[in-house]
Design a protein around this motif. Structure first.
Motif, short mmCIF file in Angstrom:
data_model
loop_
_atom_site.label_atom_id
_atom_site.label_comp_id
_atom_site.label_asym_id
_atom_site.label_seq_id
_atom_site.Cartn_x
_atom_site.Cartn_y
_atom_site.Cartn_z
N ARG A 1 0.83 -1.21 0.00
CA ARG A 1 0.00 0.00 0.00
C ARG A 1 0.86 1.26 0.00
O ARG A 1 0.60 2.21 -0.74
N LEU A 2 1.90 1.25 0.82
CA LEU A 2 2.79 2.41 0.89
C LEU A 2 3.52 2.60 -0.45
O LEU A 2 3.64 3.72 -0.95
N CYS B 1 3.86 15.11 -1.25
CA CYS B 1 3.01 13.95 -1.52
C CYS B 1 3.54 12.71 -0.78
O CYS B 1 2.77 11.98 -0.14
N CYS C 1 1.23 4.14 -2.99
CA CYS C 1 1.03 5.56 -2.72
C CYS C 1 2.21 6.37 -3.25
O CYS C 1 2.03 7.39 -3.92
N THR C 2 3.42 5.92 -2.97
CA THR C 2 4.60 6.66 -3.43
C THR C 2 4.74 6.60 -4.95
O THR C 2 5.19 7.57 -5.57
N CYS D 1 1.89 10.41 2.20
CA CYS D 1 1.80 8.94 2.18
C CYS D 1 2.31 8.37 3.50
O CYS D 1 1.68 7.50 4.10
N CYS E 1 2.59 9.25 -6.30
CA CYS E 1 3.27 10.55 -6.18
C CYS E 1 4.29 10.73 -7.31
O CYS E 1 4.38 11.81 -7.91
N ASP F 1 -0.13 9.18 6.35
CA ASP F 1 -1.35 8.36 6.23
C ASP F 1 -1.09 6.92 6.67
O ASP F 1 -1.92 6.31 7.34
N HIS F 2 0.04 6.40 6.28
CA HIS F 2 0.34 5.00 6.60
C HIS F 2 0.76 4.82 8.06
O HIS F 2 0.52 3.76 8.65
#
Length: 107
Positions: free
Chosen positions: A48-49, A80, A52-53, A84, A56, A87-88
């Protein structure tokens, strides 16, 4: 617990080598299950991380191709990626609880 269980398997002088081996494998099963639970959760979190990156990175590439300055795009990318991360980080308590609950269910 696993090591004590395995030691008891080895103390059974009437058991054959295959019986001792099967006994030891049964002793190791809960640990293998626990490791699988933790590994799966951490891999899911890491995926998931990473997604997300990557998002970005895609946004930054698109901005560069659209003509934005490198300095501005770098700042947007940094913000961004930081979002991430934040959020994580907030997901960790729920992930830890899920792992604890799953591990407790093994016992």
């Amino acid at each position: 617990t696993m090591f004590r269980c395995s030691a008891r398997c080895c103390e059974d002088t009437a058991a054959s080598m295959k019986e001792v081996q099967r006994c030891i494998e049964r002793c190791h099963a809960p640990l293998a299950q626990a490791q699988a639970i933790v590994t799966a959760e951490l891999e899911h979190f890491q995926d998931r991380l990473s997604r997300c990156t990557l998002h970005c990175s895609d946004k930054a590439r698109d901005a560069l191709e659209a003509g934005d300055s490198e300095g501005r795009v770098r700042g947007q990318l940094d913000a961004c990626v930081a979002t991430c991360g934040d959020d994580h980080l907030r997901l960790i308590p729920a992930m830890a609880k899920k792992m604890k609950d799953s591990l407790a269910a093994l016992q």
